[in-house]
Design a protein around this motif. Sequence first.
Motif, PDB file in Angstrom:
ATOM      1  N   UNK A   1     146.252  45.647 105.388  1.00  0.00           N
ATOM      2  CA  UNK A   1     146.960  44.700 104.523  1.00  0.00           C
ATOM      3  C   UNK A   1     147.725  43.727 105.424  1.00  0.00           C
ATOM      4  N   UNK A   2     147.946  42.528 104.933  1.00  0.00           N
ATOM      5  CA  UNK A   2     148.576  41.485 105.751  1.00  0.00           C
ATOM      6  C   UNK A   2     149.942  41.100 105.197  1.00  0.00           C
ATOM      7  N   UNK A   3     150.810  40.647 106.090  1.00  0.00           N
ATOM      8  CA  UNK A   3     152.134  40.133 105.717  1.00  0.00           C
ATOM      9  C   UNK A   3     152.888  41.095 104.805  1.00  0.00           C
ATOM     10  N   UNK A   4     153.041  42.335 105.252  1.00  0.00           N
ATOM     11  CA  UNK A   4     153.712  43.370 104.458  1.00  0.00           C
ATOM     12  C   UNK A   4     155.211  43.128 104.488  1.00  0.00           C
ATOM     13  N   UNK A   5     155.814  43.084 103.304  1.00  0.00           N
ATOM     14  CA  UNK A   5     157.250  42.872 103.164  1.00  0.00           C
ATOM     15  C   UNK A   5     157.814  43.968 102.269  1.00  0.00           C
ATOM     16  N   UNK A   6     158.855  44.631 102.722  1.00  0.00           N
ATOM     17  CA  UNK A   6     159.541  45.649 101.932  1.00  0.00           C
ATOM     18  C   UNK A   6     160.928  45.132 101.574  1.00  0.00           C
TER      19      UNK A   6
ATOM     20  N   UNK B   1     150.035  53.477 104.786  1.00  0.00           N
ATOM     21  CA  UNK B   1     148.759  53.324 104.097  1.00  0.00           C
ATOM     22  C   UNK B   1     148.330  51.859 104.071  1.00  0.00           C
ATOM     23  N   UNK B   2     149.263  50.967 103.761  1.00  0.00           N
ATOM     24  CA  UNK B   2     148.948  49.541 103.731  1.00  0.00           C
ATOM     25  C   UNK B   2     148.527  49.043 105.111  1.00  0.00           C
ATOM     26  N   UNK B   3     149.235  49.494 106.138  1.00  0.00           N
ATOM     27  CA  UNK B   3     148.913  49.087 107.505  1.00  0.00           C
ATOM     28  C   UNK B   3     147.524  49.582 107.910  1.00  0.00           C
ATOM     29  N   UNK B   4     147.215  50.836 107.590  1.00  0.00           N
ATOM     30  CA  UNK B   4     145.910  51.400 107.941  1.00  0.00           C
ATOM     31  C   UNK B   4     144.776  50.700 107.204  1.00  0.00           C
TER      32      UNK B   4
ATOM     33  N   UNK C   1     152.466  42.555  99.646  1.00  0.00           N
ATOM     34  CA  UNK C   1     151.512  42.396 100.736  1.00  0.00           C
ATOM     35  C   UNK C   1     150.317  41.590 100.252  1.00  0.00           C
ATOM     36  N   UNK C   2     149.438  41.251 101.176  1.00  0.00           N
ATOM     37  CA  UNK C   2     148.253  40.463 100.847  1.00  0.00           C
ATOM     38  C   UNK C   2     147.001  41.121 101.391  1.00  0.00           C
ATOM     39  N   UNK C   3     145.897  40.855 100.700  1.00  0.00           N
ATOM     40  CA  UNK C   3     144.562  41.166 101.187  1.00  0.00           C
ATOM     41  C   UNK C   3     143.848  39.848 101.392  1.00  0.00           C
TER      42      UNK C   3
ATOM     43  N   UNK D   1     140.150  47.154  98.025  1.00  0.00           N
ATOM     44  CA  UNK D   1     140.063  48.246  98.999  1.00  0.00           C
ATOM     45  C   UNK D   1     141.454  48.738  99.400  1.00  0.00           C
ATOM     46  N   UNK D   2     142.393  47.818  99.626  1.00  0.00           N
ATOM     47  CA  UNK D   2     143.770  48.198  99.968  1.00  0.00           C
ATOM     48  C   UNK D   2     144.383  49.000  98.820  1.00  0.00           C
ATOM     49  N   UNK D   3     144.154  48.539  97.594  1.00  0.00           N
ATOM     50  CA  UNK D   3     144.693  49.222  96.417  1.00  0.00           C
ATOM     51  C   UNK D   3     144.109  50.622  96.274  1.00  0.00           C
TER      52      UNK D   3
END
Length: 119
Positions: free
Chosen positions: A26-31, A20-23, A47-49, A57-59
């Motif tokens: 969202x930027x620089x996603x870290x798990x 969902x974050x990728x679609x 992650x960042x917007x 929008x990401x949220x």
Amino acid sequence: MSLVSDRMDPEQALELILSSLDEAKAEDILSIDLRGKSSLADFMIITSGRSHRHVGAVSDRLLKDLKDNGFGNAHVEGLPNCDWVLIDTGDHIIHIFRPEVREFYNIEKMWAADTQDDI
């Protein structure tokens, strides 16, 4: 109490969240895997917007995807300002930042300290 759907384990839910974050671009996603390290959650996602609007929008997209997949209403904080939105599903804590706010708080440094080999 976990809000995770009965049909989805925490790792499957993590894949849904990351997708969902990728679609939503969202930027620089870290798990960060917190299993065995904290009782707060199994996973923390940071992650960042690009802007207030993008963070919102990401949220919104993530909350819709979670609800559509049986998570119900996750606990949300920070949505009105969209500098730092926190979404808590019970097993997953998702932080969505504007880049400047993420850099200022740098929470991934604190939580990823023990997991640098895993990242």
